[in-house]
Design a protein around this motif. Structure first.
Motif, PDB file in Angstrom:
ATOM      1  N   VAL A  13       0.905  -1.141  -0.154  1.00  0.00           N
ATOM      2  CA  VAL A  13       0.043   0.100  -0.063  1.00  0.00           C
ATOM      3  C   VAL A  13       0.928   1.120  -0.046  1.00  0.00           C
ATOM      4  O   VAL A  13       2.049   1.120   0.269  1.00  0.00           O
ATOM      5  CB  VAL A  13      -0.853  -0.017   1.208  1.00  0.00           C
ATOM      6  CG1 VAL A  13      -2.047  -0.910   1.161  1.00  0.00           C
ATOM      7  CG2 VAL A  13      -0.249  -0.221   2.444  1.00  0.00           C
ATOM      8  N   LEU A  14       0.674   2.558  -0.234  1.00  0.00           N
ATOM      9  CA  LEU A  14       1.088   3.829  -0.483  1.00  0.00           C
ATOM     10  C   LEU A  14       1.431   4.009   0.907  1.00  0.00           C
ATOM     11  O   LEU A  14       2.590   4.560   1.280  1.00  0.00           O
ATOM     12  CB  LEU A  14       0.295   4.706  -1.072  1.00  0.00           C
ATOM     13  CG  LEU A  14      -0.113   4.414  -2.699  1.00  0.00           C
ATOM     14  CD1 LEU A  14      -1.123   5.507  -3.109  1.00  0.00           C
ATOM     15  CD2 LEU A  14       1.454   4.559  -3.202  1.00  0.00           C
ATOM     16  N   SER A  15       0.776   3.678   2.002  1.00  0.00           N
ATOM     17  CA  SER A  15       0.966   4.388   3.267  1.00  0.00           C
ATOM     18  C   SER A  15       0.152   3.363   4.321  1.00  0.00           C
ATOM     19  O   SER A  15      -1.151   2.990   4.021  1.00  0.00           O
ATOM     20  CB  SER A  15       0.505   5.858   3.736  1.00  0.00           C
ATOM     21  OG  SER A  15       0.428   6.072   4.942  1.00  0.00           O
ATOM     22  N   SER A  16       0.885   2.949   5.164  1.00  0.00           N
ATOM     23  CA  SER A  16       0.139   1.997   6.134  1.00  0.00           C
ATOM     24  C   SER A  16      -0.434   2.942   7.513  1.00  0.00           C
ATOM     25  O   SER A  16      -0.434   2.432   8.486  1.00  0.00           O
ATOM     26  CB  SER A  16       0.989   0.851   6.606  1.00  0.00           C
ATOM     27  OG  SER A  16       2.213   1.344   7.046  1.00  0.00           O
ATOM     28  N   ALA A  17      -0.531   4.167   7.303  1.00  0.00           N
ATOM     29  CA  ALA A  17      -0.826   4.948   8.374  1.00  0.00           C
ATOM     30  C   ALA A  17      -2.114   4.596   9.065  1.00  0.00           C
ATOM     31  O   ALA A  17      -2.434   4.621  10.120  1.00  0.00           O
ATOM     32  CB  ALA A  17      -0.623   6.533   7.911  1.00  0.00           C
ATOM     33  N   LYS A  18      -2.970   4.611   8.127  1.00  0.00           N
ATOM     34  CA  LYS A  18      -4.438   4.197   8.561  1.00  0.00           C
ATOM     35  C   LYS A  18      -4.884   2.872   7.626  1.00  0.00           C
ATOM     36  O   LYS A  18      -5.016   2.871   6.603  1.00  0.00           O
ATOM     37  CB  LYS A  18      -5.534   5.382   7.877  1.00  0.00           C
ATOM     38  CG  LYS A  18      -4.968   6.532   8.788  1.00  0.00           C
ATOM     39  CD  LYS A  18      -6.122   7.503   8.375  1.00  0.00           C
ATOM     40  CE  LYS A  18      -6.168   8.921   9.376  1.00  0.00           C
ATOM     41  NZ  LYS A  18      -7.006   9.903   9.139  1.00  0.00           N
ATOM     42  N   VAL A  19      -4.807   1.894   8.378  1.00  0.00           N
ATOM     43  CA  VAL A  19      -5.200   0.517   7.956  1.00  0.00           C
ATOM     44  C   VAL A  19      -6.418   0.118   8.289  1.00  0.00           C
ATOM     45  O   VAL A  19      -6.943  -0.009   9.365  1.00  0.00           O
ATOM     46  CB  VAL A  19      -3.970  -0.477   8.278  1.00  0.00           C
ATOM     47  CG1 VAL A  19      -4.318  -1.656   7.685  1.00  0.00           C
ATOM     48  CG2 VAL A  19      -2.576   0.051   8.035  1.00  0.00           C
ATOM     49  N   ASP A  20      -7.254  -0.345   7.410  1.00  0.00           N
ATOM     50  CA  ASP A  20      -8.593  -0.758   7.767  1.00  0.00           C
ATOM     51  C   ASP A  20      -8.510  -2.663   7.742  1.00  0.00           C
ATOM     52  O   ASP A  20      -7.605  -3.080   7.152  1.00  0.00           O
ATOM     53  CB  ASP A  20      -9.547  -0.570   6.826  1.00  0.00           C
ATOM     54  CG  ASP A  20      -9.474  -0.870   5.327  1.00  0.00           C
ATOM     55  OD1 ASP A  20      -9.300  -1.988   5.064  1.00  0.00           O
ATOM     56  OD2 ASP A  20      -9.356   0.300   4.448  1.00  0.00           O
ATOM     57  N   THR A  21      -9.399  -3.238   8.439  1.00  0.00           N
ATOM     58  CA  THR A  21      -9.298  -4.615   8.390  1.00  0.00           C
ATOM     59  C   THR A  21      -9.430  -5.327   7.157  1.00  0.00           C
ATOM     60  O   THR A  21      -8.831  -6.322   7.119  1.00  0.00           O
ATOM     61  CB  THR A  21     -10.355  -5.199   9.386  1.00  0.00           C
ATOM     62  OG1 THR A  21     -11.575  -4.702   8.918  1.00  0.00           O
ATOM     63  CG2 THR A  21     -10.197  -4.774  10.810  1.00  0.00           C
ATOM     64  N   ASP A  22     -10.023  -4.788   6.138  1.00  0.00           N
ATOM     65  CA  ASP A  22     -10.053  -5.464   4.760  1.00  0.00           C
ATOM     66  C   ASP A  22      -8.641  -5.248   4.212  1.00  0.00           C
ATOM     67  O   ASP A  22      -8.489  -6.262   3.133  1.00  0.00           O
ATOM     68  CB  ASP A  22     -11.040  -4.675   3.943  1.00  0.00           C
ATOM     69  CG  ASP A  22     -12.423  -4.881   4.428  1.00  0.00           C
ATOM     70  OD1 ASP A  22     -12.596  -6.019   5.180  1.00  0.00           O
ATOM     71  OD2 ASP A  22     -13.327  -4.109   4.229  1.00  0.00           O
ATOM     72  N   SER A  23      -7.581  -4.419   4.458  1.00  0.00           N
ATOM     73  CA  SER A  23      -6.439  -4.528   3.720  1.00  0.00           C
ATOM     74  C   SER A  23      -5.209  -5.241   4.469  1.00  0.00           C
ATOM     75  O   SER A  23      -4.150  -5.165   3.865  1.00  0.00           O
ATOM     76  CB  SER A  23      -5.998  -2.942   3.437  1.00  0.00           C
ATOM     77  OG  SER A  23      -5.854  -2.237   4.737  1.00  0.00           O
ATOM     78  N   VAL A  24      -5.511  -5.932   5.545  1.00  0.00           N
ATOM     79  CA  VAL A  24      -4.669  -6.453   6.345  1.00  0.00           C
ATOM     80  C   VAL A  24      -4.556  -7.973   5.710  1.00  0.00           C
ATOM     81  O   VAL A  24      -5.475  -8.472   5.767  1.00  0.00           O
ATOM     82  CB  VAL A  24      -4.585  -6.328   7.823  1.00  0.00           C
ATOM     83  CG1 VAL A  24      -3.764  -7.227   8.529  1.00  0.00           C
ATOM     84  CG2 VAL A  24      -4.943  -5.105   8.488  1.00  0.00           C
ATOM     85  N   PRO A  25      -3.245  -8.546   5.644  1.00  0.00           N
ATOM     86  CA  PRO A  25      -2.016  -7.949   5.870  1.00  0.00           C
ATOM     87  C   PRO A  25      -1.409  -6.686   4.652  1.00  0.00           C
ATOM     88  O   PRO A  25      -1.687  -7.123   3.615  1.00  0.00           O
ATOM     89  CB  PRO A  25      -0.910  -9.162   5.849  1.00  0.00           C
ATOM     90  CG  PRO A  25      -1.569 -10.140   5.284  1.00  0.00           C
ATOM     91  CD  PRO A  25      -2.909  -9.922   5.294  1.00  0.00           C
ATOM     92  N   CYS A  26      -0.678  -5.948   5.130  1.00  0.00           N
ATOM     93  CA  CYS A  26      -0.388  -4.835   4.245  1.00  0.00           C
ATOM     94  C   CYS A  26       1.019  -4.565   4.481  1.00  0.00           C
ATOM     95  O   CYS A  26       1.260  -4.392   6.138  1.00  0.00           O
ATOM     96  CB  CYS A  26      -1.291  -3.973   3.748  1.00  0.00           C
ATOM     97  SG  CYS A  26      -1.674  -2.835   5.485  1.00  0.00           S
ATOM     98  N   TRP A  27       1.764  -3.793   3.819  1.00  0.00           N
ATOM     99  CA  TRP A  27       2.999  -3.274   4.247  1.00  0.00           C
ATOM    100  C   TRP A  27       3.468  -1.910   3.017  1.00  0.00           C
ATOM    101  O   TRP A  27       2.695  -1.874   2.046  1.00  0.00           O
ATOM    102  CB  TRP A  27       4.391  -4.128   3.971  1.00  0.00           C
ATOM    103  CG  TRP A  27       4.270  -4.844   2.655  1.00  0.00           C
ATOM    104  CD1 TRP A  27       3.715  -5.869   1.882  1.00  0.00           C
ATOM    105  CD2 TRP A  27       5.412  -4.580   1.564  1.00  0.00           C
ATOM    106  NE1 TRP A  27       4.250  -6.210   0.905  1.00  0.00           N
ATOM    107  CE2 TRP A  27       5.272  -5.480   0.639  1.00  0.00           C
ATOM    108  CE3 TRP A  27       6.381  -3.600   1.563  1.00  0.00           C
ATOM    109  CZ2 TRP A  27       5.814  -5.277  -0.846  1.00  0.00           C
ATOM    110  CZ3 TRP A  27       7.193  -3.517   0.153  1.00  0.00           C
ATOM    111  CH2 TRP A  27       6.944  -4.458  -0.816  1.00  0.00           C
ATOM    112  N   SER A  28       4.444  -1.101   3.519  1.00  0.00           N
ATOM    113  CA  SER A  28       4.577  -0.011   2.767  1.00  0.00           C
ATOM    114  C   SER A  28       6.053   0.220   2.984  1.00  0.00           C
ATOM    115  O   SER A  28       6.594   0.139   4.001  1.00  0.00           O
ATOM    116  CB  SER A  28       3.824   1.300   2.975  1.00  0.00           C
ATOM    117  OG  SER A  28       4.136   1.630   4.537  1.00  0.00           O
ATOM    118  N   VAL A  29       6.741   1.173   2.112  1.00  0.00           N
ATOM    119  CA  VAL A  29       7.916   1.675   2.045  1.00  0.00           C
ATOM    120  C   VAL A  29       7.974   3.073   1.583  1.00  0.00           C
ATOM    121  O   VAL A  29       7.208   3.220   0.604  1.00  0.00           O
ATOM    122  CB  VAL A  29       9.047   0.680   1.232  1.00  0.00           C
ATOM    123  CG1 VAL A  29      10.416   1.527   1.209  1.00  0.00           C
ATOM    124  CG2 VAL A  29       9.058  -0.829   1.478  1.00  0.00           C
ATOM    125  N   SER A  30       8.480   3.778   2.265  1.00  0.00           N
ATOM    126  CA  SER A  30       8.686   5.315   1.832  1.00  0.00           C
ATOM    127  C   SER A  30       9.759   5.733   2.118  1.00  0.00           C
ATOM    128  O   SER A  30      10.629   5.528   3.216  1.00  0.00           O
ATOM    129  CB  SER A  30       7.648   6.223   2.559  1.00  0.00           C
ATOM    130  OG  SER A  30       7.648   6.135   4.095  1.00  0.00           O
TER     131      SER A  30
END
Length: 124
Positions: A13-30
């Protein structure tokens, strides 16, 4: 990192600052910031802040241990990956933050890791 089993099943994802339950697991690099210093006419030193974040869902009793284990994997992957034929001189882990959601049977937790990456580049 995508080749590692930890990240293969997770959504980038672009940012994992606000993660909802549907997008987990997720990761980001910035890369929120980079400083560049001219050493001479053709050579530069760069200091880049690199943030890697991972969010997972797990049982409340084990999520902090899982995130701690994942942080060790992230650190190893990042340091080995960046130091392999990239011109990066050093990779320092500056900070690790682990946060978990409200207590429930299954909760979302995140690990955020800030690295300082120093490299030397040459303009051609």
């Amino acid at each position: 990192m995508k080749a590692n089993a930890l990240f293969a099943g997770a959504k980038q994802v672009l940012s994992s600052a606000k993660v909802d339950t549907d997008s987990v697991p997720c990761w980001s690099v910035s890369t929120p910031s980079e400083d560049r210093e001219e050493l001479n006419r053709d050579h530069f030193r760069t200091d880049t802040n690199l943030v890697v974040a991972l969010s997972i869902k797990d049982d409340a009793a084990s999520i902090e241990d899982a995130l701690d284990d994942h942080s060790e994997t992230i650190e190893t992957l990042l340091i080995e990956g960046l130091k392999s034929n990239t011109g990066v001189q050093s990779v320092l882990l500056r900070r690790t933050e682990i946060k978990t959601g409200p207590e429930a049977k299954q909760i979302i937790g995140s690990v955020m890791m800030l690295f300082e990456v120093t490299g030397f580049i040459q303009d051609v």
